[in-house]
Design a protein around this motif. Structure first.
Motif, PDB file in Angstrom:
ATOM      1  N   GLN A   1      -7.463   9.050 -15.752  1.00 26.22           N
ATOM      2  CA  GLN A   1      -8.018   9.452 -17.052  1.00 26.22           C
ATOM      3  C   GLN A   1      -9.465   8.978 -17.181  1.00 26.22           C
ATOM      4  OE1 GLN A   1      -6.236  11.209 -19.499  1.00 26.22           O
ATOM      5  NE2 GLN A   1      -8.239  11.367 -20.449  1.00 26.22           N
ATOM      6  N   LEU A   2      -9.764   7.803 -16.615  1.00 27.95           N
ATOM      7  CA  LEU A   2     -11.112   7.237 -16.708  1.00 27.95           C
ATOM      8  C   LEU A   2     -12.053   7.811 -15.642  1.00 27.95           C
ATOM      9  CD1 LEU A   2     -10.096   3.527 -17.411  1.00 27.95           C
ATOM     10  CD2 LEU A   2     -11.377   4.991 -18.978  1.00 27.95           C
ATOM     11  N   GLY A   3     -11.538   8.734 -14.822  1.00 26.39           N
ATOM     12  CA  GLY A   3     -12.387   9.407 -13.837  1.00 26.39           C
ATOM     13  C   GLY A   3     -12.672   8.592 -12.589  1.00 26.39           C
ATOM     14  N   PHE A   4     -11.798   7.651 -12.241  1.00 20.64           N
ATOM     15  CA  PHE A   4     -12.001   6.843 -11.037  1.00 20.64           C
ATOM     16  C   PHE A   4     -11.913   7.706  -9.778  1.00 20.64           C
ATOM     17  CE2 PHE A   4     -10.592   2.257 -12.337  1.00 20.64           C
ATOM     18  CZ  PHE A   4     -11.364   2.331 -13.477  1.00 20.64           C
ATOM     19  N   GLU A   5     -12.600   7.244  -8.709  1.00 19.88           N
ATOM     20  CA  GLU A   5     -12.466   7.879  -7.395  1.00 19.88           C
ATOM     21  C   GLU A   5     -11.093   7.502  -6.818  1.00 19.88           C
ATOM     22  OE1 GLU A   5     -14.662   9.861  -6.004  1.00 19.88           O
ATOM     23  OE2 GLU A   5     -16.169   9.599  -7.561  1.00 19.88           O
ATOM     24  N   ASP A   6     -10.653   8.252  -5.773  1.00 13.90           N
ATOM     25  CA  ASP A   6      -9.311   8.036  -5.217  1.00 13.90           C
ATOM     26  C   ASP A   6      -9.061   6.592  -4.788  1.00 13.90           C
ATOM     27  OD1 ASP A   6      -8.876  10.648  -5.676  1.00 13.90           O
ATOM     28  OD2 ASP A   6      -8.900  11.292  -3.577  1.00 13.90           O
ATOM     29  N   ASP A   7     -10.040   5.968  -4.105  1.00 12.81           N
ATOM     30  CA  ASP A   7      -9.792   4.596  -3.634  1.00 12.81           C
ATOM     31  C   ASP A   7      -9.727   3.614  -4.802  1.00 12.81           C
ATOM     32  OD1 ASP A   7     -12.467   5.097  -4.068  1.00 12.81           O
ATOM     33  OD2 ASP A   7     -13.163   3.667  -2.574  1.00 12.81           O
TER      34      ASP A   7
ATOM     35  N   ALA B   1      -6.363   0.301  -8.580  1.00 10.98           N
ATOM     36  CA  ALA B   1      -5.773   0.076  -9.906  1.00 10.98           C
ATOM     37  C   ALA B   1      -4.248   0.012  -9.789  1.00 10.98           C
ATOM     38  CB  ALA B   1      -6.186   1.195 -10.868  1.00 10.98           C
ATOM     39  N   GLY B   2      -3.664   0.874  -8.943  1.00 13.16           N
ATOM     40  CA  GLY B   2      -2.214   0.864  -8.716  1.00 13.16           C
ATOM     41  C   GLY B   2      -1.760  -0.442  -8.072  1.00 13.16           C
ATOM     42  N   MET B   3      -2.581  -0.950  -7.131  1.00 12.18           N
ATOM     43  CA  MET B   3      -2.277  -2.240  -6.488  1.00 12.18           C
ATOM     44  C   MET B   3      -2.288  -3.363  -7.536  1.00 12.18           C
ATOM     45  SD  MET B   3      -1.864  -2.225  -3.120  1.00 12.18           S
ATOM     46  CE  MET B   3      -2.494  -3.696  -2.322  1.00 12.18           C
ATOM     47  N   ALA B   4      -3.303  -3.338  -8.393  1.00  7.54           N
ATOM     48  CA  ALA B   4      -3.422  -4.374  -9.425  1.00  7.54           C
ATOM     49  C   ALA B   4      -2.193  -4.347 -10.334  1.00  7.54           C
ATOM     50  CB  ALA B   4      -4.694  -4.155 -10.244  1.00  7.54           C
ATOM     51  N   GLY B   5      -1.738  -3.141 -10.678  1.00  7.27           N
ATOM     52  CA  GLY B   5      -0.554  -3.021 -11.542  1.00  7.27           C
ATOM     53  C   GLY B   5       0.689  -3.560 -10.863  1.00  7.27           C
ATOM     54  N   LEU B   6       0.841  -3.232  -9.576  1.00 10.03           N
ATOM     55  CA  LEU B   6       2.049  -3.650  -8.857  1.00 10.03           C
ATOM     56  C   LEU B   6       2.097  -5.174  -8.678  1.00 10.03           C
ATOM     57  CD1 LEU B   6       4.381  -1.948  -7.574  1.00 10.03           C
ATOM     58  CD2 LEU B   6       3.350  -2.443  -5.374  1.00 10.03           C
ATOM     59  N   LEU B   7       0.937  -5.787  -8.535  1.00  9.78           N
ATOM     60  CA  LEU B   7       0.907  -7.216  -8.173  1.00  9.78           C
ATOM     61  C   LEU B   7       0.538  -8.145  -9.332  1.00  9.78           C
ATOM     62  CD1 LEU B   7      -0.882  -6.805  -4.721  1.00  9.78           C
ATOM     63  CD2 LEU B   7       1.543  -7.263  -5.119  1.00  9.78           C
ATOM     64  N   HIS B   8       0.259  -7.591 -10.511  1.00 11.72           N
ATOM     65  CA  HIS B   8      -0.314  -8.439 -11.567  1.00 11.72           C
ATOM     66  C   HIS B   8       0.590  -9.617 -11.936  1.00 11.72           C
ATOM     67  CE1 HIS B   8       2.413  -6.200 -14.154  1.00 11.72           C
ATOM     68  NE2 HIS B   8       2.152  -7.035 -15.126  1.00 11.72           N
ATOM     69  N   ASP B   9       1.911  -9.421 -11.862  1.00 14.81           N
ATOM     70  CA  ASP B   9       2.837 -10.475 -12.302  1.00 14.81           C
ATOM     71  C   ASP B   9       3.541 -11.176 -11.150  1.00 14.81           C
ATOM     72  OD1 ASP B   9       2.638 -10.892 -14.989  1.00 14.81           O
ATOM     73  OD2 ASP B   9       4.282  -9.557 -15.565  1.00 14.81           O
ATOM     74  N   VAL B  10       3.005 -11.052  -9.933  1.00 11.98           N
ATOM     75  CA  VAL B  10       3.703 -11.646  -8.778  1.00 11.98           C
ATOM     76  C   VAL B  10       3.870 -13.164  -8.960  1.00 11.98           C
ATOM     77  CG1 VAL B  10       1.606 -11.877  -7.368  1.00 11.98           C
ATOM     78  CG2 VAL B  10       3.801 -11.686  -6.243  1.00 11.98           C
ATOM     79  N   GLY B  11       2.975 -13.779  -9.720  1.00 11.92           N
ATOM     80  CA  GLY B  11       3.065 -15.227  -9.963  1.00 11.92           C
ATOM     81  C   GLY B  11       4.305 -15.637 -10.734  1.00 11.92           C
TER      82      GLY B  11
ATOM     83  N   VAL C   1       2.592  10.464  -9.707  1.00 10.20           N
ATOM     84  CA  VAL C   1       1.780  10.565 -10.932  1.00 10.20           C
ATOM     85  C   VAL C   1       0.841  11.778 -10.848  1.00 10.20           C
ATOM     86  CG1 VAL C   1       0.014   9.406 -12.340  1.00 10.20           C
ATOM     87  CG2 VAL C   1       1.952   8.098 -11.476  1.00 10.20           C
ATOM     88  N   LEU C   2       0.339  12.068  -9.636  1.00  7.44           N
ATOM     89  CA  LEU C   2      -0.552  13.227  -9.487  1.00  7.44           C
ATOM     90  C   LEU C   2       0.216  14.534  -9.657  1.00  7.44           C
ATOM     91  CD1 LEU C   2      -2.935  12.348  -6.521  1.00  7.44           C
ATOM     92  CD2 LEU C   2      -3.286  12.062  -8.961  1.00  7.44           C
TER      93      LEU C   2
ATOM     94  N   GLN D   1       0.840  -1.208   0.000  1.00 14.07           N
ATOM     95  CA  GLN D   1       0.000   0.000   0.000  1.00 14.07           C
ATOM     96  C   GLN D   1       0.873   1.256   0.000  1.00 14.07           C
ATOM     97  OE1 GLN D   1      -3.294  -0.299   0.021  1.00 14.07           O
ATOM     98  NE2 GLN D   1      -3.976  -1.965   1.342  1.00 14.07           N
ATOM     99  N   ARG D   2       1.955   1.207   0.797  1.00 13.64           N
ATOM    100  CA  ARG D   2       2.845   2.384   0.887  1.00 13.64           C
ATOM    101  C   ARG D   2       3.488   2.687  -0.459  1.00 13.64           C
ATOM    102  NH1 ARG D   2       4.800   0.737   5.886  1.00 13.64           N
ATOM    103  NH2 ARG D   2       6.615  -0.234   4.920  1.00 13.64           N
ATOM    104  N   VAL D   3       3.952   1.624  -1.132  1.00 13.05           N
ATOM    105  CA  VAL D   3       4.594   1.818  -2.439  1.00 13.05           C
ATOM    106  C   VAL D   3       3.595   2.428  -3.422  1.00 13.05           C
ATOM    107  CG1 VAL D   3       5.597   0.608  -4.424  1.00 13.05           C
ATOM    108  CG2 VAL D   3       6.285  -0.042  -2.119  1.00 13.05           C
ATOM    109  N   VAL D   4       2.375   1.887  -3.431  1.00  9.85           N
ATOM    110  CA  VAL D   4       1.363   2.393  -4.382  1.00  9.85           C
ATOM    111  C   VAL D   4       1.037   3.860  -4.076  1.00  9.85           C
ATOM    112  CG1 VAL D   4      -1.036   2.153  -5.146  1.00  9.85           C
ATOM    113  CG2 VAL D   4       0.389   0.132  -4.897  1.00  9.85           C
ATOM    114  N   SER D   5       0.975   4.214  -2.772  1.00 14.95           N
ATOM    115  CA  SER D   5       0.667   5.611  -2.428  1.00 14.95           C
ATOM    116  C   SER D   5       1.766   6.539  -2.930  1.00 14.95           C
ATOM    117  CB  SER D   5       0.546   5.777  -0.910  1.00 14.95           C
ATOM    118  OG  SER D   5      -0.522   5.012  -0.457  1.00 14.95           O
TER     119      SER D   5
END
Ligand SMILES: [Fe+2]
Length: 401
Positions: A175-181, A186-196, A138-139, A128-132
């Motif tokens: 860009q897609l207008g997502f809320e902060d959470d 989405a950032g978590m999904a990106g960081l962990l997508h290839d952990v396998g 990015v912001l 979570q810290r890394v994603v934040s």
């Protein structure tokens, strides 16, 4: 573009380039500014000036058929949006900061992934810290970290790829207008997508030659291994992140893996991860192949049918640019340049650094050219392929800002 308009049509949010008439009649001592103070508009309307030049590339334009009331509301809405936007950092400052964030994130991801490999639970708090931290960068400036994570050393590829896909997912979610959470998820999904991939033999992952059928079958199991790792933690990641980890290799036409899902059967975060994952993989240099340039990659991905969700892909292009930072382009003047910064209003006129003349075939003095500037007579004529030129230091050109 410069346009002459009557003062009666002027609304807040227009960029005043010049006032017509004698300078003595002018209500302002300045010109070339964005009209954002209501008092300035009142002074202009009360003056004897009847017409002004506006610059529609820097502010609002007139819209045919719009009533004065509608025009006024449109102007106020745009100014409200500007006022509530986060302040954008200078890209040179953010590049320095992003380089440090990138280094810290890469080390954190390496240790997290190695712990998972050793059979330990995922450190959710650290993730979570890394994603934040990635989100904050990015912001502050969407393109700084994205530019830095594109350049990877051979031994750090998997970790840097995870940081890169996280940053791309965050920019795309915004860009897609997502809320902060949701942006964070989405950032978590990106960081962990290839952990396998931690369960796959390094020799196969980094193999320079083409894979045997058996090796490819092993690679194709990394989504399944990833989900298994992520379900182990005491605080398991969200269902949407698990789904993105499992389905980021699915394709819209059903030809992906592991389940061969089609269209809407593929979750939103998975469809986003598919675009970000492929873009980063194609633009990265690997020991056995030079990555494609960012602009070429966007162009080539746009031609693939059946792979990506077209709407997600369009939003992705809006977030990284048609000519992302680091793109090699040829200008109408015959000079070659590298894109160093996006223009917020138009993706077609970024800031570039010229460094080579195709007319003389020689390097020229490096110079920053803002293609959006009113006085700039040059423009992008074509994107160039990095493979066609033997320039070793293209990434240095945007990094040396
Ligand atoms: Fe993957």
């Amino acid at each position: 573009m410069l346009k002459k308009v009557p003062v009666s049509s002027v609304i807040m949010g227009m960029h005043i380039h010049e006032l017509c008439g004698s300078w003595m009649d002018h209500p302002f001592w300045k010109s070339g500014f964005l009209l954002q103070d209501p008092h300035d508009l009142e002074r202009l309307q009360a003056s004897s000036v009847t017409e002004i030049w506006i610059d529609t590339s820097k502010g609002l334009d007139c819209v045919e058929g719009e009533t004065p009331e509608e025009a006024r509301e449109r102007g106020e809405q745009v100014l409200h949006d500007i006022a509530t936007q986060p302040v954008r950092e200078n890209i040179a400052d953010e590049l320095r900061r992003a380089a440090k964030i990138c280094e810290r994130s890469k080390e954190a991801v390496a240790s997290m992934f190695n712990e998972v490999r050793m059979g330990q639970m995922l450190n959710t708090e650290q993730t979570q810290r890394v994603v934040s931290e990635i989100t904050q960068s990015v912001l502050r400036h969407p393109n700084a970290l994205l530019s830095i994570v594109r350049v990877k050393q051979a031994d750090e590829y998997t970790y840097m790829h995870s940081v890169a896909v996280s940053a791309l997912m965050i920019a795309l979610a915004r860009q897609l207008g997502f809320e902060d959470d949701e942006v964070h998820e989405a950032g978590m999904a990106g960081l962990l997508h290839d952990v396998g991939k931690m369960a796959i033999d390094d020799g196969i992952l980094n193999k320079p030659d083409s894979l045997t059928d058996n090796e490819f079958e092993q690679i194709k199991r990394h989504p399944e291994y990833g989900v298994r790792y992520l379900q182990k933690g005491s605080e398991p990641v969200s269902r949407a992140v698990l789904e993105a980890c499992y389905s980021h290799h699915e394709k819209m036409d059903g030809s992906g893996y592991p389940r061969g899902l089609k269209g809407d059967q593929i979750s939103l975060l998975s469809r986003m991860a598919a675009v970000c994952d492929v873009y980063d993989a194609l633009t990265s240099d690997r020991p056995y192949k030079l990555g494609w340039g960012p602009s070429e990659t966007v162009q080539r991905m746009a031609q693939w049918t059946g792979h990506f969700d077209p709407q997600i892909f369009q939003a992705f292009v809006r977030s990284v640019g048609i000519y992302p930072v680091g793109s090699l382009v040829r200008l109408k003047s015959g000079r070659l340049a590298v894109v160093i910064e996006q223009n917020e209003k138009s993706l077609l006129v970024p800031k570039v650094k010229v460094f080579f003349s195709t007319k003389s075939g020689l390097h020229i003095e490096r110079e920053v050219v803002n293609l959006a500037a009113v006085h700039c007579s040059d423009a992008i004529a074509a994107r160039e392929s990095r493979e066609d030129w033997d320039f070793k230091d293209l990434d240095e050109l945007w990094r040396e800002q």
